[in-house]
Design a protein around this motif. Structure first.
Motif, PDB file in Angstrom:
ATOM      1  N   PRO A 133       0.804  -1.229   0.000  1.00 25.40           N
ATOM      2  CA  PRO A 133       0.000   0.000   0.000  1.00 25.40           C
ATOM      3  C   PRO A 133       0.839   1.282   0.000  1.00 25.40           C
ATOM      4  O   PRO A 133       0.420   2.293  -0.544  1.00 25.40           O
ATOM      5  CB  PRO A 133      -0.834  -0.113   1.281  1.00 25.40           C
ATOM      6  CG  PRO A 133      -0.123  -1.089   2.136  1.00 25.40           C
ATOM      7  CD  PRO A 133       0.608  -2.021   1.217  1.00 25.40           C
ATOM      8  N   VAL A 134       2.043   1.233   0.590  1.00 30.57           N
ATOM      9  CA  VAL A 134       2.885   2.437   0.630  1.00 30.57           C
ATOM     10  C   VAL A 134       3.345   2.802  -0.774  1.00 30.57           C
ATOM     11  O   VAL A 134       3.269   3.963  -1.192  1.00 30.57           O
ATOM     12  CB  VAL A 134       4.099   2.203   1.557  1.00 30.57           C
ATOM     13  CG1 VAL A 134       5.004   3.419   1.562  1.00 30.57           C
ATOM     14  CG2 VAL A 134       3.635   1.889   2.965  1.00 30.57           C
ATOM     15  N   ILE A 135       3.801   1.812  -1.526  1.00 31.93           N
ATOM     16  CA  ILE A 135       4.249   2.082  -2.900  1.00 31.93           C
ATOM     17  C   ILE A 135       3.065   2.483  -3.759  1.00 31.93           C
ATOM     18  O   ILE A 135       3.166   3.387  -4.593  1.00 31.93           O
ATOM     19  CB  ILE A 135       4.967   0.845  -3.479  1.00 31.93           C
ATOM     20  CG1 ILE A 135       6.257   0.591  -2.707  1.00 31.93           C
ATOM     21  CG2 ILE A 135       5.271   1.033  -4.951  1.00 31.93           C
ATOM     22  CD1 ILE A 135       7.032  -0.602  -3.157  1.00 31.93           C
ATOM     23  N   LYS A 136       1.928   1.834  -3.551  1.00 32.78           N
ATOM     24  CA  LYS A 136       0.737   2.159  -4.337  1.00 32.78           C
ATOM     25  C   LYS A 136       0.325   3.616  -4.128  1.00 32.78           C
ATOM     26  O   LYS A 136      -0.084   4.299  -5.068  1.00 32.78           O
ATOM     27  CB  LYS A 136      -0.400   1.216  -3.933  1.00 32.78           C
ATOM     28  CG  LYS A 136      -1.562   1.208  -4.898  1.00 32.78           C
ATOM     29  CD  LYS A 136      -2.649   0.258  -4.444  1.00 32.78           C
ATOM     30  CE  LYS A 136      -2.333  -1.132  -4.875  1.00 32.78           C
ATOM     31  NZ  LYS A 136      -3.426  -2.085  -4.663  1.00 32.78           N
ATOM     32  N   ASN A 137       0.463   4.127  -2.894  1.00 36.04           N
ATOM     33  CA  ASN A 137       0.097   5.513  -2.604  1.00 36.04           C
ATOM     34  C   ASN A 137       1.080   6.503  -3.207  1.00 36.04           C
ATOM     35  O   ASN A 137       0.700   7.588  -3.627  1.00 36.04           O
ATOM     36  CB  ASN A 137       0.018   5.737  -1.092  1.00 36.04           C
ATOM     37  CG  ASN A 137      -1.160   5.013  -0.483  1.00 36.04           C
ATOM     38  OD1 ASN A 137      -2.101   4.657  -1.182  1.00 36.04           O
ATOM     39  ND2 ASN A 137      -1.106   4.786   0.813  1.00 36.04           N
ATOM     40  N   HIS A 138       2.385   6.139  -3.250  1.00 37.84           N
ATOM     41  CA  HIS A 138       3.404   7.063  -3.736  1.00 37.84           C
ATOM     42  C   HIS A 138       3.623   6.979  -5.246  1.00 37.84           C
ATOM     43  O   HIS A 138       4.318   7.811  -5.807  1.00 37.84           O
ATOM     44  CB  HIS A 138       4.730   6.817  -3.015  1.00 37.84           C
ATOM     45  CG  HIS A 138       4.735   7.361  -1.620  1.00 37.84           C
ATOM     46  ND1 HIS A 138       4.142   6.700  -0.567  1.00 37.84           N
ATOM     47  CD2 HIS A 138       5.238   8.504  -1.116  1.00 37.84           C
ATOM     48  CE1 HIS A 138       4.291   7.406   0.531  1.00 37.84           C
ATOM     49  NE2 HIS A 138       4.940   8.508   0.229  1.00 37.84           N
ATOM     50  N   TRP A 139       3.078   5.978  -5.911  1.00 40.48           N
ATOM     51  CA  TRP A 139       3.297   5.806  -7.348  1.00 40.48           C
ATOM     52  C   TRP A 139       2.348   6.700  -8.124  1.00 40.48           C
ATOM     53  O   TRP A 139       1.140   6.687  -7.919  1.00 40.48           O
ATOM     54  CB  TRP A 139       3.067   4.349  -7.738  1.00 40.48           C
ATOM     55  CG  TRP A 139       3.575   4.041  -9.104  1.00 40.48           C
ATOM     56  CD1 TRP A 139       2.893   4.146 -10.270  1.00 40.48           C
ATOM     57  CD2 TRP A 139       4.875   3.588  -9.438  1.00 40.48           C
ATOM     58  NE1 TRP A 139       3.685   3.779 -11.309  1.00 40.48           N
ATOM     59  CE2 TRP A 139       4.908   3.430 -10.836  1.00 40.48           C
ATOM     60  CE3 TRP A 139       6.015   3.289  -8.696  1.00 40.48           C
ATOM     61  CZ2 TRP A 139       6.039   2.989 -11.497  1.00 40.48           C
ATOM     62  CZ3 TRP A 139       7.134   2.852  -9.353  1.00 40.48           C
ATOM     63  CH2 TRP A 139       7.150   2.714 -10.736  1.00 40.48           C
ATOM     64  N   ASP A 140       2.898   7.512  -9.025  1.00 44.64           N
ATOM     65  CA  ASP A 140       2.101   8.398  -9.862  1.00 44.64           C
ATOM     66  C   ASP A 140       2.057   7.818 -11.272  1.00 44.64           C
ATOM     67  O   ASP A 140       3.081   7.773 -11.954  1.00 44.64           O
ATOM     68  CB  ASP A 140       2.716   9.801  -9.869  1.00 44.64           C
ATOM     69  CG  ASP A 140       1.846  10.809 -10.607  1.00 44.64           C
ATOM     70  OD1 ASP A 140       0.716  10.450 -11.000  1.00 44.64           O
ATOM     71  OD2 ASP A 140       2.302  11.951 -10.777  1.00 44.64           O
ATOM     72  N   PRO A 141       0.903   7.346 -11.758  1.00 36.68           N
ATOM     73  CA  PRO A 141       0.860   6.709 -13.075  1.00 36.68           C
ATOM     74  C   PRO A 141       1.131   7.663 -14.235  1.00 36.68           C
ATOM     75  O   PRO A 141       1.436   7.224 -15.328  1.00 36.68           O
ATOM     76  CB  PRO A 141      -0.565   6.136 -13.153  1.00 36.68           C
ATOM     77  CG  PRO A 141      -1.346   6.890 -12.152  1.00 36.68           C
ATOM     78  CD  PRO A 141      -0.385   7.337 -11.096  1.00 36.68           C
ATOM     79  N   LYS A 142       1.057   8.957 -13.990  1.00 37.59           N
ATOM     80  CA  LYS A 142       1.309   9.921 -15.059  1.00 37.59           C
ATOM     81  C   LYS A 142       2.800  10.177 -15.259  1.00 37.59           C
ATOM     82  O   LYS A 142       3.196  10.735 -16.270  1.00 37.59           O
ATOM     83  CB  LYS A 142       0.595  11.237 -14.748  1.00 37.59           C
ATOM     84  CG  LYS A 142      -0.915  11.087 -14.768  1.00 37.59           C
ATOM     85  CD  LYS A 142      -1.600  12.362 -14.436  1.00 37.59           C
ATOM     86  CE  LYS A 142      -3.113  12.141 -14.417  1.00 37.59           C
ATOM     87  NZ  LYS A 142      -3.836  13.296 -13.941  1.00 37.59           N
ATOM     88  N   LYS A 143       3.616   9.761 -14.283  1.00 35.61           N
ATOM     89  CA  LYS A 143       5.060   9.933 -14.403  1.00 35.61           C
ATOM     90  C   LYS A 143       5.685   8.640 -14.904  1.00 35.61           C
ATOM     91  O   LYS A 143       5.082   7.571 -14.843  1.00 35.61           O
ATOM     92  CB  LYS A 143       5.667  10.287 -13.043  1.00 35.61           C
ATOM     93  CG  LYS A 143       5.259  11.639 -12.528  1.00 35.61           C
ATOM     94  CD  LYS A 143       5.925  11.926 -11.213  1.00 35.61           C
ATOM     95  CE  LYS A 143       5.511  13.265 -10.643  1.00 35.61           C
ATOM     96  NZ  LYS A 143       6.097  13.485  -9.323  1.00 35.61           N
ATOM     97  N   SER A 144       6.928   8.738 -15.379  1.00 37.43           N
ATOM     98  CA  SER A 144       7.619   7.551 -15.875  1.00 37.43           C
ATOM     99  C   SER A 144       8.053   6.670 -14.702  1.00 37.43           C
ATOM    100  O   SER A 144       8.090   7.105 -13.541  1.00 37.43           O
ATOM    101  CB  SER A 144       8.841   7.957 -16.701  1.00 37.43           C
ATOM    102  OG  SER A 144       9.812   8.534 -15.855  1.00 37.43           O
ATOM    103  N   ALA A 145       8.420   5.440 -15.024  1.00 37.00           N
ATOM    104  CA  ALA A 145       8.849   4.495 -13.985  1.00 37.00           C
ATOM    105  C   ALA A 145      10.127   4.992 -13.317  1.00 37.00           C
ATOM    106  O   ALA A 145      10.304   4.850 -12.102  1.00 37.00           O
ATOM    107  CB  ALA A 145       9.062   3.118 -14.591  1.00 37.00           C
TER     108      ALA A 145
END
Length: 179
Positions: free
Chosen positions: A36-48
């Motif tokens: 859940p921590v990574i899921k909250n901090h991951w922005d799908p509009k930005k690159s990997a």
């Protein structure tokens, strides 16, 4: 002109079938996260790469990392309003020698009695020469590789007195940590 059994192939369904491309995720498949921590901090509009850097990870670990560039990026990240999360905060990684064992048998006896006898026999003949151990097919009858023997030997040498079931060979007594 010969048709080479075209009608028979067509009736059997081998000709004329075209598979349509699956156009789901035409550009790329977005990553699936369970944490859940990574899921909250991951922005799908930005690159990997940008997302991994915001998590404190490096996307290409084999490339050289320029210290000056990283300092500039940190200053830019501090000025932005988004709060970044570091990898150290995400995972508490234990030391390699003190990894907690899951079962009672693994805690009581980390190296099996057969492996202890096997390593004692190898140590008695070759000492700590793992390359020679790996080449000797009389003592190393299981034909373990040098790396596998090295791992088994390290575990054997880290055993406590209560966990050891075989006598320590003379050639490696100086390597054993006395309890």
């Amino acid at each position: 002109m010969v048709k080479h059994g075209r009608n028979k192939k067509r009736r059997a369904g081998r000709i004329g079938r075209t598979k349509l491309k699956n156009r789901n995720y035409a550009l790329f498949k977005p990553p699936q996260f369970q944490d859940p921590v990574i899921k909250n901090h991951w922005d799908p509009k930005k690159s990997a790469r940008v997302n991994m850097e915001s998590l404190g990870l490096q996307s290409a670990p084999n490339t050289l990392f320029n210290v000056l560039d990283s300092q500039e990026q940190k200053e830019n990240n501090e000025s932005s309003s988004t709060k970044s999360c570091k990898a150290i905060e995400l995972y508490d990684i234990p030391e390699s020698d003190i990894i907690p064992k899951s079962t009672l048998a693994q805690r009581m006896l980390p190296v099996s009695i057969e492996n202890q006898k096997y390593m004692a026999k190898c140590f008695a003949k070759h000492g700590e020469e793992y390359f020679k151990m790996s080449r000797d097919i009389k003592v190393n009858d299981m034909q373990h590789t040098e790396n596998h023997l090295r791992k088994l030997g390290a575990k054997f040498l880290l055993l406590k007195k209560s966990q050891r079931r075989v006598d320590i060979p003379e050639k490696i007594r100086h390597l054993i940590i006395s309890d």
